[in-house]
Design an enzyme around this catalytic site. Structure first.
Site, PDB file in Angstrom:
ATOM      1  N   TYR A  25      -1.765  -0.556  10.969  1.00 35.34           N
ATOM      2  CA  TYR A  25      -1.926  -1.228   9.666  1.00 35.34           C
ATOM      3  C   TYR A  25      -0.726  -0.958   8.765  1.00 35.34           C
ATOM      4  CZ  TYR A  25      -3.283  -1.625   4.752  1.00 35.34           C
ATOM      5  OH  TYR A  25      -3.281  -1.913   3.400  1.00 35.34           O
ATOM      6  N   THR A  45       0.817  -1.209   0.000  1.00 37.71           N
ATOM      7  CA  THR A  45       0.000   0.000   0.000  1.00 37.71           C
ATOM      8  C   THR A  45       0.855   1.265   0.000  1.00 37.71           C
ATOM      9  OG1 THR A  45      -1.521   1.262   1.411  1.00 37.71           O
ATOM     10  CG2 THR A  45      -0.086  -0.263   2.544  1.00 37.71           C
ATOM     11  N   ASP A  46       0.268   2.353  -0.459  1.00 34.96           N
ATOM     12  CA  ASP A  46       0.978   3.646  -0.404  1.00 34.96           C
ATOM     13  C   ASP A  46       1.109   4.153   1.035  1.00 34.96           C
ATOM     14  OD1 ASP A  46      -1.714   4.311   0.023  1.00 34.96           O
ATOM     15  OD2 ASP A  46      -1.818   5.807  -1.572  1.00 34.96           O
ATOM     16  N   GLU A  47       0.318   3.567   1.958  1.00 36.02           N
ATOM     17  CA  GLU A  47       0.326   4.078   3.343  1.00 36.02           C
ATOM     18  C   GLU A  47       1.667   3.860   4.039  1.00 36.02           C
ATOM     19  OE1 GLU A  47      -3.102   3.379   5.715  1.00 36.02           O
ATOM     20  OE2 GLU A  47      -4.475   3.617   4.031  1.00 36.02           O
ATOM     21  N   LYS A  60     -15.359   0.264   4.412  1.00 31.35           N
ATOM     22  CA  LYS A  60     -14.497   1.250   3.775  1.00 31.35           C
ATOM     23  C   LYS A  60     -15.355   2.400   3.245  1.00 31.35           C
ATOM     24  CE  LYS A  60     -10.960  -1.536   4.381  1.00 31.35           C
ATOM     25  NZ  LYS A  60     -10.380  -2.480   3.454  1.00 31.35           N
ATOM     26  N   LEU A  61     -14.743   3.572   3.127  1.00 35.83           N
ATOM     27  CA  LEU A  61     -15.508   4.804   2.896  1.00 35.83           C
ATOM     28  C   LEU A  61     -16.616   4.689   1.837  1.00 35.83           C
ATOM     29  CD1 LEU A  61     -15.690   7.938   3.550  1.00 35.83           C
ATOM     30  CD2 LEU A  61     -14.324   8.237   1.477  1.00 35.83           C
ATOM     31  N   LYS A  71       2.242  -3.446   7.245  1.00 39.80           N
ATOM     32  CA  LYS A  71       2.505  -3.629   5.807  1.00 39.80           C
ATOM     33  C   LYS A  71       3.960  -3.263   5.488  1.00 39.80           C
ATOM     34  CE  LYS A  71      -0.009  -4.635   2.919  1.00 39.80           C
ATOM     35  NZ  LYS A  71      -0.419  -5.974   2.380  1.00 39.80           N
TER      36      LYS A  71
END
Ligand code: NAD
Ligand code: DAU
Length: 378
Positions: free
Chosen positions: A184, A135-137, A223-224, A188
């Protein structure tokens, strides 16, 4: 070439799109969907391919080293596309241990079992691939130094459909230093490091991709976007965290699946590729768009449900802005997103409204308890 590929987390949101794409596109491959079926795993996501001769499902925990090693030997697995994970940031804030167990130890367990099996073969790592979906997170958060949004400094190819706004001058590239903030993203990030370590230490052919926020059919309604579609449908409050100013970079899930296919087959081992659509949106702008589309498709007056918007306590450690620079993937492998966001949202809302039964099956029972506990006191 006949290949035997394990896709972990294939019963989840993105995994089910990847399984569907591979089963349809590669009749000669044996596609093994390995999934524990946690609350987020749902075999109903794969009804259309479940009887195909090149598809099979194995219920397994990725932390079960022995079972996975035996599966690799039995099925002569030569490729692993690893998506199984705990994926929801809010849950990680409440229960970080589950995230460390699945995302870190589970990934390590898969890597070690793959190493043991592949190193036992005469050809060792030749023709093998361990592809880890991340993920980009992991990169942390970017500042919002142009709050009104500007044209991104780089454009994608001429035919590219996406260019919304950039809300800052910095972007995540493959060289951006890891700086995760939530349990989270920390889990990751850790798993990404293990994957790279297996390449650097043992020579395992690995690839890691870091993707931005996905949306589309079959996303779990915590999720949103699916949560809000469902809440608008039932005229429930829409819990906007903070002021709704946080920025995410959105990609239609089938575009992510296409990128995974491309990178699995043509990506360079040991490389990292960022995947994203140059498509930044503030949460509140998406929410307005979704309300209007749901209202219109349900025959309500457009915007009538905007009064469901309810500003609630912010997510702890809420990252301000994510924005992916995916120009490496576009330049080197020719991938690009296929959909305008507005078109993707329209398609997505239609899918959830047309698949009420799928949604109702998920949102009854245990989900109700989760929903109540998540929003109690907000
Ligand atoms: P999801 O939560 O919808 O699905 C996860 C799947 O993994 C479920 O089917 C679940 O049953 C399975 N799973 C969980 N723990 C398991 C275990 N211990 N053993 C076996 N299976 C297990 O997730 P998603 O949104 O489809 O995300 C898939 C992957 O893509 C994750 O690795 C996530 O970090 C990554 N990712 C997601 C997004 C996004 O926007 N959703 C963006 C970038 C990267
Ligand atoms: O960036 C990629 C990541 O995107 C993935 O790695 C994660 O697996 C995926 O869950 C997603 O993480 P986010 O936290 O960005 O997604 P989520 O849908 O939970 O939230 C999107 C934004 O909307 C975020 O800024 C928080 C906000 N939000 C979310 C929910 C669920 C709200 O304002 N209200 C809500 O009820």
């Amino acid at each position: 070439m006949k290949r035997s590929i394990v896709i972990t987390g294939g019963a989840g949101f993105i995994g089910s799109h990847v399984v569907r794409l591979f089963v349809n596109k590669y009749p000669d491959y044996h596609i093994i969907n390995l999934d524990k079926l946690t609350y987020a795993g749902n075999l109903a996501n794969l009804k259309d391919v479940e009887l195909r001769p090149n598809y099979s499902f194995v219920r397994m925990d990725i932390c079960d080293f022995d079972a996975f090693h035996a599966l690799m030997q039995r099925e002569h697995v030569d490729g692993i596309i690893h998506l199984a994970a705990e994926s929801h940031v809010d849950r990680s804030i409440k229960d970080p241990f589950t995230f460390a167990r699945t995302n870190v130890m589970g990934t390590l367990s898969l890597l070690q079992a793959a190493k043991l099996y592949w190193e036992s073969l005469p050809e060792r790592y030749e023709g093998k691939m361990f592809y880890h979906i991340s993920t980009d997170e992991v990169y942390g958060a970017l500042t919002m130094n142009c709050p009104e949004g500007v044209q991104p400094p780089f454009t994608t190819t001429a035919s590219s459909t996406q260019h919304h706004m950039a809300y800052g001058t910095e972007f995540f590239t493959e060289a951006t230093k890891y700086n995760p903030h939530s349990p989270y993203s920390a889990s990751k990030a850790s798993s990404d490091h293990f994957v790279r370590a297996f390449h650097d230490t043992y020579g395992m052919p690995t690839v890691v991709t870091n993707c931005s926020n996905n949306y589309g059919p079959y996303q779990f309604p915590e999720k949103l976007i699916p949560l809000f579609i469902n809440n608008i449908r039932h005229r429930r409050p829409l819990p906007v965290y903070g002021r709704g100013e946080n920025v995410r970079d959105w990609l239609y899930v089938e575009d992510h699946a296409r990128a995974i296919d491309l990178i699995f087959h043509r990506g360079t081992p040991a490389e990292t590729y960022n995947i994203g659509g140059f498509n930044e949106w503030k949460n509140i702008d998406i929410i307005h768009m979704v309300v209007r589309v749901v209202d219109r498709l349900l025959g309500r007056s457009e915007g009538a449900d905007l009064d469901l918007i309810s500003y609630v306590t912010d997510r702890l450690g809420h990252d301000a802005r994510y924005a992916i620079d995916s120009s490496k993937l576009q330049r080197e492998l020719g991938w690009e997103p296929s959909l305008q966001f507005e078109e993707g949202i329209e398609r997505t809302v239609r899918w959830y409204l047309d698949n009420e039964e799928w949604l109702n099956n998920i949102t009854s029972g245990e989900y109700e308890k989760y929903y109540e506990s998540m929003y109690a006191g907000r």
